[in-house]
Design a protein around this motif. Structure first.
Motif, PDB file in Angstrom:
ATOM      1  N   ALA A 130      -0.251   5.369  16.827  1.00 30.20           N
ATOM      2  CA  ALA A 130      -0.746   3.991  16.836  1.00 30.20           C
ATOM      3  C   ALA A 130      -1.703   3.742  15.680  1.00 30.20           C
ATOM      4  CB  ALA A 130      -1.434   3.698  18.166  1.00 30.20           C
ATOM      5  N   VAL A 136       4.349  -2.833  14.575  1.00 26.68           N
ATOM      6  CA  VAL A 136       4.295  -2.675  16.026  1.00 26.68           C
ATOM      7  C   VAL A 136       5.636  -2.188  16.563  1.00 26.68           C
ATOM      8  CG1 VAL A 136       4.017  -3.906  18.217  1.00 26.68           C
ATOM      9  CG2 VAL A 136       2.463  -4.371  16.325  1.00 26.68           C
ATOM     10  N   ARG A 182       0.786  -8.457  23.314  1.00 25.41           N
ATOM     11  CA  ARG A 182      -0.591  -8.161  22.927  1.00 25.41           C
ATOM     12  C   ARG A 182      -1.552  -8.350  24.102  1.00 25.41           C
ATOM     13  NH1 ARG A 182      -3.914  -5.412  19.540  1.00 25.41           N
ATOM     14  NH2 ARG A 182      -5.941  -6.410  19.473  1.00 25.41           N
ATOM     15  N   GLU A 205      -8.902  -0.095  20.709  1.00 21.73           N
ATOM     16  CA  GLU A 205      -7.830  -0.863  20.074  1.00 21.73           C
ATOM     17  C   GLU A 205      -6.550  -0.038  19.947  1.00 21.73           C
ATOM     18  OE1 GLU A 205      -5.510  -3.646  18.271  1.00 21.73           O
ATOM     19  OE2 GLU A 205      -7.396  -3.911  19.357  1.00 21.73           O
ATOM     20  N   LYS A 209      -2.887  -1.091  21.310  1.00 21.99           N
ATOM     21  CA  LYS A 209      -1.700  -1.109  20.454  1.00 21.99           C
ATOM     22  C   LYS A 209      -0.576  -0.264  21.038  1.00 21.99           C
ATOM     23  CE  LYS A 209      -0.041  -0.385  15.744  1.00 21.99           C
ATOM     24  NZ  LYS A 209      -0.394   0.014  14.362  1.00 21.99           N
ATOM     25  N   GLU A 212       0.959  -2.460  23.700  1.00 24.76           N
ATOM     26  CA  GLU A 212       1.631  -3.587  23.042  1.00 24.76           C
ATOM     27  C   GLU A 212       2.932  -3.137  22.385  1.00 24.76           C
ATOM     28  OE1 GLU A 212       0.872  -6.765  19.366  1.00 24.76           O
ATOM     29  OE2 GLU A 212      -0.511  -5.080  19.692  1.00 24.76           O
TER      30      GLU A 212
END
Length: 236
Positions: A130, A136, A182, A205, A209, A212
């Protein structure tokens, strides 16, 4: 491995060391007998069943009826429902509860699981991926391959299959203002990584991610693990 980053205040994860495989059906311990497989901190066998029952009830109500998981849950669910999910998830009557109670109970159930959903043996590799993969979608495909490792206990993998596929359907539903991958990542990352090793030293974070990216990549898929194979080292 964690090292200090001179350009930021967080700890960065370096590429994980190569992991060694061995076949426990051929490995021998002292005296020539089979070597015991390393201990794995697996979730209870009923955990994916309980989660699946909640998801089924939620999706029967229709994902387009109203947005889910966009607010902080008011509670972790009725105590009697939580107890039934822990003891006999197959028999519990989940349809008697409304949508809000079910969605709160789902998040509370994940939050209160007794052991990590993400095993320590793959945690660093997930965070490193990540951290280093910008796209993504590409990140999601890489994460899925990591989580297909035989080092991930079957109950953990099955729970992640149910959850990520459900969140994909939530994100793709036609409900107005429905949560995006997200937002769903932000909503569920704390529960998923609550018990993970070293998570206090990692930028949250990266956890967001990971979730997500898994949702954006379509979620995990069912797989049949090859029997007899384990990582050489397991950590609880």
């Amino acid at each position: 491995m964690f090292t200090e980053c001179w350009f930021c205040e967080e700890l960065r994860i370096q590429p994980p060391d190569p992991l060694v495989w061995y076949d426990v059906t051929q490995s021998q311990g002292e005296g020539g007998g089979p070597r015991e497989a390393p201990e794995v901190c697996a979730l209870p066998d009923q955990a994916p069943v309980a989660l699946h029952r909640l998801i089924e009830a939620l999706e029967r109500r229709g994902l387009e009826s109203e947005p889910l998981y966009r607010t902080t849950p008011a509670s972790t669910g009725p105590p009697e429902l939580r107890q039934a999910l822990d003891t006999d998830p197959v028999s519990v009557d989940v349809d008697q509860y409304d949508l809000t109670v079910l969605s709160d109970s789902l998040r509370g159930f994940l939050q209160d699981l007794p052991s990590p959903i993400i095993p320590a043996v793959v945690y660093s590799e997930l965070v490193y991926t990540a951290q280093e993969t910008q796209s993504v979608e590409e990140c999601g495909e890489k994460l899925k391959r990591i989580l297909e490792s035989p080092s991930v206990p079957q109950a953990n993998h099955q729970l992640l299959v149910h959850l990520t596929r459900h969140l994909v359907r939530v994100a793709q539903s036609g409900a107005q203002n429905q949560a995006s991958p997200r937002i769903l990542g932000q909503t569920f990352s704390e529960a998923i990584f609550k018990h993970s090793h070293f998570c206090a030293d990692v930028n949250p974070e990266h956890h967001v991610k990971i979730m997500e990216a898994l949702i954006a990549a379509g979620g995990l898929v069912e797989m049949q693990a090859a029997p007899g194979w384990f990582w050489k080292e397991h950590q609880c």
